[in-house]
Design a protein around this motif. Structure first.
Motif, PDB file in Angstrom:
ATOM      1  N   UNK A 393       5.806   8.489   0.905  1.00 46.04           N
ATOM      2  CA  UNK A 393       4.845   7.462   1.915  1.00 46.04           C
ATOM      3  C   UNK A 393       3.840   8.006   0.531  1.00 46.04           C
ATOM      4  N   UNK A 394       2.762   7.269   0.474  1.00 44.96           N
ATOM      5  CA  UNK A 394       1.378   7.365  -0.270  1.00 44.96           C
ATOM      6  C   UNK A 394       1.828   7.713  -1.554  1.00 44.96           C
ATOM      7  N   UNK A 395       2.645   7.479  -2.439  1.00 48.19           N
ATOM      8  CA  UNK A 395       3.199   7.711  -3.386  1.00 48.19           C
ATOM      9  C   UNK A 395       2.282   6.723  -4.129  1.00 48.19           C
ATOM     10  N   UNK A 396       2.720   5.937  -3.414  1.00 40.08           N
ATOM     11  CA  UNK A 396       2.016   4.550  -4.486  1.00 40.08           C
ATOM     12  C   UNK A 396       0.256   4.696  -5.204  1.00 40.08           C
ATOM     13  N   UNK A 397       0.083   4.861  -3.443  1.00 47.13           N
ATOM     14  CA  UNK A 397      -1.650   5.147  -3.188  1.00 47.13           C
ATOM     15  C   UNK A 397      -2.188   6.517  -4.208  1.00 47.13           C
ATOM     16  N   UNK A 398      -1.470   7.225  -3.991  1.00 44.98           N
ATOM     17  CA  UNK A 398      -1.516   8.584  -4.858  1.00 44.98           C
ATOM     18  C   UNK A 398      -1.346   8.206  -6.802  1.00 44.98           C
ATOM     19  N   UNK A 399      -0.381   7.511  -7.469  1.00 46.69           N
ATOM     20  CA  UNK A 399      -0.045   7.218  -8.750  1.00 46.69           C
ATOM     21  C   UNK A 399      -1.684   6.699  -8.454  1.00 46.69           C
ATOM     22  N   UNK A 400      -2.018   5.346  -7.913  1.00 46.33           N
ATOM     23  CA  UNK A 400      -3.144   4.550  -8.169  1.00 46.33           C
ATOM     24  C   UNK A 400      -4.097   5.343  -8.722  1.00 46.33           C
ATOM     25  N   UNK A 401      -4.496   5.744  -7.862  1.00 48.00           N
ATOM     26  CA  UNK A 401      -5.664   7.130  -8.102  1.00 48.00           C
ATOM     27  C   UNK A 401      -5.519   7.933  -9.256  1.00 48.00           C
ATOM     28  N   UNK A 415       7.884   9.078 -14.033  1.00 48.77           N
ATOM     29  CA  UNK A 415       8.594   9.379 -13.012  1.00 48.77           C
ATOM     30  C   UNK A 415      10.193  10.232 -13.761  1.00 48.77           C
ATOM     31  N   UNK A 416      10.256  10.188 -14.153  1.00 46.15           N
ATOM     32  CA  UNK A 416      11.550  10.116 -14.722  1.00 46.15           C
ATOM     33  C   UNK A 416      11.502  12.193 -14.544  1.00 46.15           C
ATOM     34  N   UNK A 417      10.167  12.514 -15.127  1.00 45.58           N
ATOM     35  CA  UNK A 417      10.403  13.801 -14.669  1.00 45.58           C
ATOM     36  C   UNK A 417      10.456  14.418 -13.387  1.00 45.58           C
ATOM     37  N   UNK A 418       9.873  13.405 -12.056  1.00 45.37           N
ATOM     38  CA  UNK A 418      10.482  14.082 -11.256  1.00 45.37           C
ATOM     39  C   UNK A 418      11.216  13.357  -9.969  1.00 45.37           C
ATOM     40  N   UNK A 419      12.341  12.573 -11.170  1.00 40.32           N
ATOM     41  CA  UNK A 419      13.444  12.343 -10.687  1.00 40.32           C
ATOM     42  C   UNK A 419      14.414  12.776 -11.221  1.00 40.32           C
ATOM     43  N   UNK A 434      -0.282  15.342 -11.212  1.00 39.83           N
ATOM     44  CA  UNK A 434      -2.057  15.020 -11.764  1.00 39.83           C
ATOM     45  C   UNK A 434      -2.889  16.155 -11.851  1.00 39.83           C
ATOM     46  N   UNK A 435      -3.939  15.531 -11.753  1.00 37.36           N
ATOM     47  CA  UNK A 435      -5.647  16.823 -11.266  1.00 37.36           C
ATOM     48  C   UNK A 435      -6.202  15.466 -11.459  1.00 37.36           C
ATOM     49  N   UNK A 436      -6.294  15.040  -9.832  1.00 40.64           N
ATOM     50  CA  UNK A 436      -6.911  13.377  -9.600  1.00 40.64           C
ATOM     51  C   UNK A 436      -8.360  13.412  -9.764  1.00 40.64           C
ATOM     52  N   UNK A 437      -8.972  15.280  -9.846  1.00 42.44           N
ATOM     53  CA  UNK A 437     -10.628  15.127 -10.239  1.00 42.44           C
ATOM     54  C   UNK A 437     -11.072  15.149 -10.887  1.00 42.44           C
ATOM     55  N   UNK A 438      -9.918  14.877 -12.360  1.00 42.18           N
ATOM     56  CA  UNK A 438     -10.121  14.351 -13.584  1.00 42.18           C
ATOM     57  C   UNK A 438      -9.855  13.401 -14.432  1.00 42.18           C
ATOM     58  N   UNK A 439     -10.037  12.563 -13.230  1.00 45.98           N
ATOM     59  CA  UNK A 439      -9.112  11.554 -13.695  1.00 45.98           C
ATOM     60  C   UNK A 439     -10.581  10.548 -13.386  1.00 45.98           C
ATOM     61  N   UNK A 440     -11.503   9.763 -14.099  1.00 51.33           N
ATOM     62  CA  UNK A 440     -12.314   8.988 -13.829  1.00 51.33           C
ATOM     63  C   UNK A 440     -11.686   7.658 -13.711  1.00 51.33           C
ATOM     64  N   UNK A 441     -12.024   7.553 -12.454  1.00 48.81           N
ATOM     65  CA  UNK A 441     -11.322   6.012 -12.194  1.00 48.81           C
ATOM     66  C   UNK A 441     -12.513   4.644 -12.272  1.00 48.81           C
ATOM     67  N   UNK A 442     -11.609   3.588 -13.101  1.00 49.20           N
ATOM     68  CA  UNK A 442     -12.053   2.729 -13.515  1.00 49.20           C
ATOM     69  C   UNK A 442     -12.015   1.270 -12.926  1.00 49.20           C
ATOM     70  N   UNK A 443     -12.536   1.066 -11.901  1.00 48.04           N
ATOM     71  CA  UNK A 443     -12.649  -0.187 -11.146  1.00 48.04           C
ATOM     72  C   UNK A 443     -12.366  -1.430 -11.443  1.00 48.04           C
ATOM     73  N   UNK A 444     -11.497  -1.419 -12.567  1.00 49.22           N
ATOM     74  CA  UNK A 444     -11.483  -2.944 -13.411  1.00 49.22           C
ATOM     75  C   UNK A 444     -11.504  -4.336 -12.870  1.00 49.22           C
ATOM     76  N   UNK A 445     -11.593  -5.231 -13.114  1.00 47.34           N
ATOM     77  CA  UNK A 445     -11.202  -6.387 -12.338  1.00 47.34           C
ATOM     78  C   UNK A 445      -9.820  -6.903 -12.182  1.00 47.34           C
ATOM     79  N   UNK A 446      -9.190  -7.664 -11.517  1.00 40.73           N
ATOM     80  CA  UNK A 446      -7.156  -7.583 -11.500  1.00 40.73           C
ATOM     81  C   UNK A 446      -6.880  -6.290 -10.729  1.00 40.73           C
TER      82      UNK A 446
END
Ligand SMILES: Nc1ncnc2c1ncn2[C@@H]1O[C@H](COP(=O)(O)OP(=O)(O)OP(=O)(O)O)[C@@H](O)[C@H]1O
Ligand SMILES: [Mg+2]
Length: 496
Positions: A393-401, A415-419, A434-446
């Motif tokens: 639960x919550x993994x996909x949202x985490x990866x999308x962030x 993914x290979x490492x996590x397995x 991974x450090x989410x705060x270091x990840x500037x999220x770009x809200x791009x079309x798509x």
């Protein structure tokens, strides 16, 4: 006595030997040819081939028959061990019976089905690796004579030839299956996953240009799938069964790269003790993939341009012009237009390689594909024989962030490492630290609106929580929401 002309025999044999070397001919066709040739050469009325159906009981089944009144033979159900052929299958020894009516082993069912009395019979085992796999039998001579020693020898040789054909066909089937497996692995290696608009557009364009000879420039950040697309273009083109040759222009010093690409004659330079063909020649009729084209040294750029223009070149130290038919696909993660402006890349070469440009989107611009990619990589990297782990639960949202600067390669590696590091059946967000705060999220079309807003909320809330040292009450105050609502959000977005 009817004699079959020598010429006819030679022609028949020649035909058989030609057929044997033609790989596209099916074994059944070959067997029918051999059977007919044997029949004609010895002058027998009909011949038939029976195969062992059941290795334990050695039950035989009619497989092929040719000659007079053989139409019904295929329907005969032979009880195991019965008849002259049954004995041949059991003992592995040939039986020549010149009066079957007095032979106790003779199975009456055969002549009944053929609706003609049978007088004589020559029956031979088909043996592969000391095992009887079938029986070939010949009934009655055309001229009414009995099977003599010469007839028997000739027929026996034909029987062993038929056994060889079977062996070849078995090997071929086996090779066919092996080939099928390899092909599956190959296809799996070059599968392109993704349903988002940006990647679908790239796939459509690649498929559209695959069949032309136009040079394709694949542009995109590291790990976006440029090499994968080079394979896609080759695999969807008419060149798919011809060579795909790949070389990285950044990996080799200019002088070595030149030898690699164009090959050399014997004695072209110290150490060139043999002639060697280059990658352009190796890729003839196929595709040459020049990876990291942006790293190509200036003098090599000139040489490459010449080959593209003339479709011909000389080996190093050679005098002969070699013509090649090669489809060129190139890739780079650099901005080549900028490199041209800055004088690092020749403009004329740029125009030549940039006939079709496919720009692969970074993963952060197609976050909608993360779920499919995750499923695909979980399957791809699960050790054989072990259950495939599931996204918790919550993994996909985490990866999308996360912004994925290393793109799909980074996702695949994580993914290979996590397995490897997770013992449980479900992968949780903690397995991707991974450090989410270091990840500037770009809200791009798509992305869909929900994906974009989930992504934004995850980053924003995580950063706020971080700034309050993990204190949820304070974070709720800063965000201007109820503490309980924040808890619900944290759960929904998979933030811990
Ligand atoms: N759409 C996709 N579906 C599945 N796997 C992908 C996809 N795109 C890339 N990959 C995988 O990600 C990895 C990196 O892809 P690839 O080597 O093609 O990227 P690249 O653009 O050539 O990277 P670089 O610039 O670093 O050479 C490979 O293992 C590839 O199989
Ligand atoms: Mg690459």
């Amino acid at each position: 006595m009817k004699r079959i002309g020598k010429e006819t025999n030679i022609q028949a044999l020649r035909k058989i030997s030609n057929l044997f070397t033609t790989t596209s001919v099916e074994v059944d066709e070959l067997l029918a040819m051999v059977m007919d040739a044997a029949k004609d050469i010895v002058g027998v009325k009909n011949g038939s081939l029976l195969l062992v159906q059941d290795e334990k009981t050695l039950k035989l089944q009619f497989y092929q028959a040719s000659g007079e009144n053989t139409g019904q033979l295929k329907d005969i159900d032979l009880p195991p061990g019965v008849g002259i052929s049954g004995s041949v299958a059991k003992t592995g020894e040939a039986i020549i019976s010149n009066d079957v009516t007095t032979d106790p082993r003779w199975y009456q069912g055969v002549s009944e089905k053929m609706r003609t009395p049978v007088q004589s019979m020559a029956s031979f085992p088909l043996i592969i690796d000391n095992k009887v796999i079938g029986v070939v039998q010949f009934l009655d001579k055309v001229d009414g004579s009995t099977f003599d020693k010469t007839n028997t020898e000739v027929l026996e040789r034909f029987a062993s030839l038929m056994a060889k054909f079977f062996q070849v066909s078995q090997t071929r089937n086996l090779l066919g299956r092996e080939f099928g497996k390899l092909k599956e692995q190959y296809l799996q290696r070059y599968t392109i996953v993704g349903e988002s608009e940006p990647i679908k557009k790239c796939i459509m364009l690649a498929e559209k240009v695959a069949d032309s000879k136009a040079t394709v420039l694949l542009n995109g950040e590291s790990g976006t799938g440029k090499e994968l697309f080079a394979h896609l273009i080759h695999d969807r083109s008419q060149r798919q069964n011809n060579p795909f040759v790949s070389v990285s222009c950044g990996a080799l010093p200019a002088s070595i790269l030149e030898r690699e690409l164009f090959g050399h004659e014997k004695g072209a330079f110290t150490g060139a003790d043999t002639q060697k063909i280059g990658l352009f020649e190796a890729a003839h009729t196929g595709t040459l993939f020049l990876d990291e084209i942006g790293e190509l040294p200036m003098d090599m750029q000139v040489k490459l341009l010449r080959v593209i223009q003339e479709e011909a070149f000389m080996r190093l130290g050679g005098t002969e012009t070699i013509k090649v038919d090669v489809r060129l696909v190139t890739a780079t993660n650099r901005d080549l237009e900028k490199e041209v402006r800055e004088g690092n890349f020749r403009q004329d070469l740029y125009y030549r390689i940039n006939v079709i440009k496919i720009t692969l989107p970074p993963l952060r611009e197609k976050l909608g594909d993360i779920s499919d990619l995750l499923t695909y990589f979980l399957k791809k990297h699960s050790p054989e024989g072990q259950p495939v782990k599931k996204p918790g639960k919550g993994l996909v949202a985490h990866l999308r962030s996360y912004s994925w600067p290393g793109n799909i390669r980074e996702l695949e590696n994580s993914v290979e490492r996590a397995i490897v590091l997770t013992d449980e059946e479900e992968l949780t967000p903690e397995a991707f630290p991974f450090e989410i705060s270091q990840a500037p999220i770009e809200l791009n079309v798509g992305s869909t609106l929900k994906e974009a807003s989930d992504s934004f909320r995850t980053t924003f809330i995580s950063n706020t929580l971080k700034s309050t040292g993990g204190n949820r009450t304070k974070a709720a105050q800063v965000l201007g929401v109820q503490r309980s609502y924040l808890s619900r959000l944290l759960k929904e977005l998979g933030i811990n």
